[in-house]
Design a protein around this motif. Structure first.
Motif, PDB file in Angstrom:
ATOM      1  N   CYS A   1      11.638 -56.716  -4.961  1.00 15.12           N
ATOM      2  CA  CYS A   1      10.967 -55.708  -5.775  1.00 15.12           C
ATOM      3  C   CYS A   1      12.197 -55.332  -6.878  1.00 15.12           C
ATOM      4  O   CYS A   1      12.840 -54.596  -5.897  1.00 15.12           O
ATOM      5  CB  CYS A   1      10.505 -54.447  -4.894  1.00 15.12           C
ATOM      6  SG  CYS A   1       9.721 -53.317  -5.493  1.00 15.12           S
ATOM      7  N   PHE A   2      11.385 -55.081  -7.984  1.00 18.45           N
ATOM      8  CA  PHE A   2      12.479 -54.788  -8.746  1.00 18.45           C
ATOM      9  C   PHE A   2      12.934 -53.123  -8.494  1.00 18.45           C
ATOM     10  O   PHE A   2      13.671 -52.897  -9.010  1.00 18.45           O
ATOM     11  CB  PHE A   2      11.839 -53.938  -9.974  1.00 18.45           C
ATOM     12  CG  PHE A   2      11.439 -53.795 -10.750  1.00 18.45           C
ATOM     13  CD1 PHE A   2      11.714 -51.919 -10.969  1.00 18.45           C
ATOM     14  CD2 PHE A   2       9.740 -52.802 -10.486  1.00 18.45           C
ATOM     15  CE1 PHE A   2      10.653 -51.240 -11.414  1.00 18.45           C
ATOM     16  CE2 PHE A   2       8.536 -52.067 -10.262  1.00 18.45           C
ATOM     17  CZ  PHE A   2       9.786 -51.090 -11.120  1.00 18.45           C
ATOM     18  N   PHE A   3      11.886 -52.095  -7.667  1.00 23.39           N
ATOM     19  CA  PHE A   3      12.339 -51.075  -7.355  1.00 23.39           C
ATOM     20  C   PHE A   3      12.935 -50.579  -5.464  1.00 23.39           C
ATOM     21  O   PHE A   3      14.551 -50.558  -5.430  1.00 23.39           O
ATOM     22  CB  PHE A   3      10.493 -50.674  -7.276  1.00 23.39           C
ATOM     23  CG  PHE A   3      10.895 -48.760  -7.148  1.00 23.39           C
ATOM     24  CD1 PHE A   3      10.977 -48.026  -8.506  1.00 23.39           C
ATOM     25  CD2 PHE A   3      10.921 -47.837  -5.813  1.00 23.39           C
ATOM     26  CE1 PHE A   3      11.561 -46.598  -8.018  1.00 23.39           C
ATOM     27  CE2 PHE A   3      11.561 -46.592  -5.552  1.00 23.39           C
ATOM     28  CZ  PHE A   3      11.528 -45.990  -7.091  1.00 23.39           C
ATOM     29  N   CYS A   4      12.461 -51.160  -5.037  1.00 19.43           N
ATOM     30  CA  CYS A   4      13.157 -51.432  -3.323  1.00 19.43           C
ATOM     31  C   CYS A   4      14.079 -52.070  -3.368  1.00 19.43           C
ATOM     32  O   CYS A   4      15.124 -52.229  -1.886  1.00 19.43           O
ATOM     33  CB  CYS A   4      12.073 -51.224  -2.433  1.00 19.43           C
ATOM     34  SG  CYS A   4      11.254 -52.566  -2.053  1.00 19.43           S
ATOM     35  N   LEU A   5      14.279 -53.085  -4.611  1.00 21.21           N
ATOM     36  CA  LEU A   5      15.203 -54.635  -3.786  1.00 21.21           C
ATOM     37  C   LEU A   5      14.971 -55.257  -2.620  1.00 21.21           C
ATOM     38  O   LEU A   5      15.575 -56.371  -2.289  1.00 21.21           O
ATOM     39  CB  LEU A   5      15.993 -53.781  -3.305  1.00 21.21           C
ATOM     40  CG  LEU A   5      16.816 -53.432  -4.965  1.00 21.21           C
ATOM     41  CD1 LEU A   5      18.448 -52.588  -5.289  1.00 21.21           C
ATOM     42  CD2 LEU A   5      16.700 -53.593  -6.454  1.00 21.21           C
ATOM     43  N   LYS A   6      13.806 -55.087  -1.923  1.00 18.17           N
ATOM     44  CA  LYS A   6      13.123 -55.979  -0.705  1.00 18.17           C
ATOM     45  C   LYS A   6      12.893 -57.725  -1.306  1.00 18.17           C
ATOM     46  O   LYS A   6      12.558 -57.271  -1.487  1.00 18.17           O
ATOM     47  CB  LYS A   6      11.652 -55.566  -0.416  1.00 18.17           C
ATOM     48  CG  LYS A   6      11.608 -56.301   1.167  1.00 18.17           C
ATOM     49  CD  LYS A   6      12.283 -55.724   2.054  1.00 18.17           C
ATOM     50  CE  LYS A   6      11.649 -56.864   3.832  1.00 18.17           C
ATOM     51  NZ  LYS A   6      12.881 -56.658   4.339  1.00 18.17           N
ATOM     52  N   GLU A   7      13.394 -58.242  -0.908  1.00 16.41           N
ATOM     53  CA  GLU A   7      13.585 -59.159  -1.125  1.00 16.41           C
ATOM     54  C   GLU A   7      12.583 -60.202  -0.055  1.00 16.41           C
ATOM     55  O   GLU A   7      12.694 -60.019   1.197  1.00 16.41           O
ATOM     56  CB  GLU A   7      15.004 -60.670  -1.344  1.00 16.41           C
ATOM     57  CG  GLU A   7      15.896 -59.363  -1.988  1.00 16.41           C
ATOM     58  CD  GLU A   7      16.733 -60.631  -2.602  1.00 16.41           C
ATOM     59  OE1 GLU A   7      17.534 -61.571  -1.369  1.00 16.41           O
ATOM     60  OE2 GLU A   7      17.430 -60.751  -3.427  1.00 16.41           O
ATOM     61  N   LEU A   8      11.666 -61.118  -0.416  1.00 17.53           N
ATOM     62  CA  LEU A   8      10.573 -62.092   0.360  1.00 17.53           C
ATOM     63  C   LEU A   8      10.548 -63.194   0.144  1.00 17.53           C
ATOM     64  O   LEU A   8      11.119 -63.563  -0.887  1.00 17.53           O
ATOM     65  CB  LEU A   8       9.329 -61.394  -0.143  1.00 17.53           C
ATOM     66  CG  LEU A   8       9.693 -59.805   0.893  1.00 17.53           C
ATOM     67  CD1 LEU A   8       7.336 -59.705  -0.086  1.00 17.53           C
ATOM     68  CD2 LEU A   8       9.064 -59.898   1.577  1.00 17.53           C
ATOM     69  N   GLU A   9      10.442 -64.493   0.957  1.00 10.15           N
ATOM     70  CA  GLU A   9      10.833 -65.279   0.790  1.00 10.15           C
ATOM     71  C   GLU A   9       9.392 -66.293   1.327  1.00 10.15           C
ATOM     72  O   GLU A   9       8.933 -65.480   2.159  1.00 10.15           O
ATOM     73  CB  GLU A   9      11.924 -65.929   0.923  1.00 10.15           C
ATOM     74  CG  GLU A   9      12.318 -66.369   1.901  1.00 10.15           C
ATOM     75  CD  GLU A   9      13.534 -66.385   2.446  1.00 10.15           C
ATOM     76  OE1 GLU A   9      13.893 -67.890   2.943  1.00 10.15           O
ATOM     77  OE2 GLU A   9      14.834 -65.966   2.436  1.00 10.15           O
ATOM     78  N   GLY A  10       9.040 -67.649   1.314  1.00  8.16           N
ATOM     79  CA  GLY A  10       8.076 -68.460   2.161  1.00  8.16           C
ATOM     80  C   GLY A  10       6.849 -68.346   2.199  1.00  8.16           C
ATOM     81  O   GLY A  10       6.155 -67.643   2.791  1.00  8.16           O
ATOM     82  N   TRP A  11       6.904 -68.101   0.570  1.00  7.44           N
ATOM     83  CA  TRP A  11       5.384 -67.243   0.081  1.00  7.44           C
ATOM     84  C   TRP A  11       4.369 -68.513   0.305  1.00  7.44           C
ATOM     85  O   TRP A  11       4.780 -70.258   0.283  1.00  7.44           O
ATOM     86  CB  TRP A  11       5.365 -67.638  -1.061  1.00  7.44           C
ATOM     87  CG  TRP A  11       5.920 -66.102  -1.024  1.00  7.44           C
ATOM     88  CD1 TRP A  11       7.192 -66.265  -1.522  1.00  7.44           C
ATOM     89  CD2 TRP A  11       5.639 -64.985  -1.640  1.00  7.44           C
ATOM     90  NE1 TRP A  11       7.404 -64.389  -1.869  1.00  7.44           N
ATOM     91  CE2 TRP A  11       6.218 -64.026  -1.710  1.00  7.44           C
ATOM     92  CE3 TRP A  11       3.792 -64.154  -1.129  1.00  7.44           C
ATOM     93  CZ2 TRP A  11       6.358 -62.541  -1.353  1.00  7.44           C
ATOM     94  CZ3 TRP A  11       3.596 -62.871  -1.018  1.00  7.44           C
ATOM     95  CH2 TRP A  11       4.662 -62.142  -1.474  1.00  7.44           C
TER      96      TRP A  11
END
Length: 161
Positions: free
Chosen positions: A62-72
């Motif tokens: 997320c450009f804002f909170c910088l939370k990274e997600l993977e495994g979509w």
């Protein structure tokens, strides 16, 4: 000096990501295209920027909170996943389009975003420093292993009278 310019570059790059079009441009190599919920358009609308690595081609942040997600997975809904993992994200709290924000609202959001970025950067630097300290500690233990040491002997022994 290079680390400061790197932070400035990152600050600038992510500040451009308020734009849906800029976020969408990052999904050029996104693996999910058709017949799925996590299309590039839906990912960008949910505030995500595609930031793949060699081993993880579906990493987004997320450009804002910088939370990274993977495994979509194709059936994953970007908005739901973002809310589930970062409910306090300021971008998710926007109740209007970015173009409709007042200057005061924008600056408040930008201040929050910068605090998040600085906090994350400091956490990364602290973790790196801890790793470096641990490596030095292990090297010192190897160099000064007590079982390899010669016992210390004093040369000034007192003679009893």
């Amino acid at each position: 000096m290079a680390k400061t310019s790197s932070l400035k570059t990152e600050l600038h790059a992510y500040s451009e990501m308020y734009s849906y079009e800029k976020r969408l441009q990052t999904f050029a190599d996104w693996p999910f295209r058709e017949d799925c919920l996590c299309t590039p358009e839906q990912m960008a609308k949910a505030g995500f920027v595609h930031c793949p690595s060699e081993n993880e081609p579906d990493v987004v942040s997320c450009f804002f909170c910088l939370k990274e997600l993977e495994g979509w997975e194709p059936q994953d809904d970007p908005w739901s996943e973002h809310v589930r993992r970062a409910a306090d994200c300021g971008f998710l709290g926007l109740n209007k389009d970015f173009g409709d924000l007042t200057v005061a609202e924008f600056f408040k959001l930008e201040q929050e975003r910068l605090c998040i970025l600085i906090r994350k950067t400091l956490q990364q630097k602290m973790a790196s420093f801890r790793d470096e300290v641990e490596l030095v500690r292990k090297n010192l233990e190897t160099l000064f292993d007590p079982k390899d040491q010669i016992p210390y002997q004093t040369s000034n022994k007192r003679e009893s009278a």
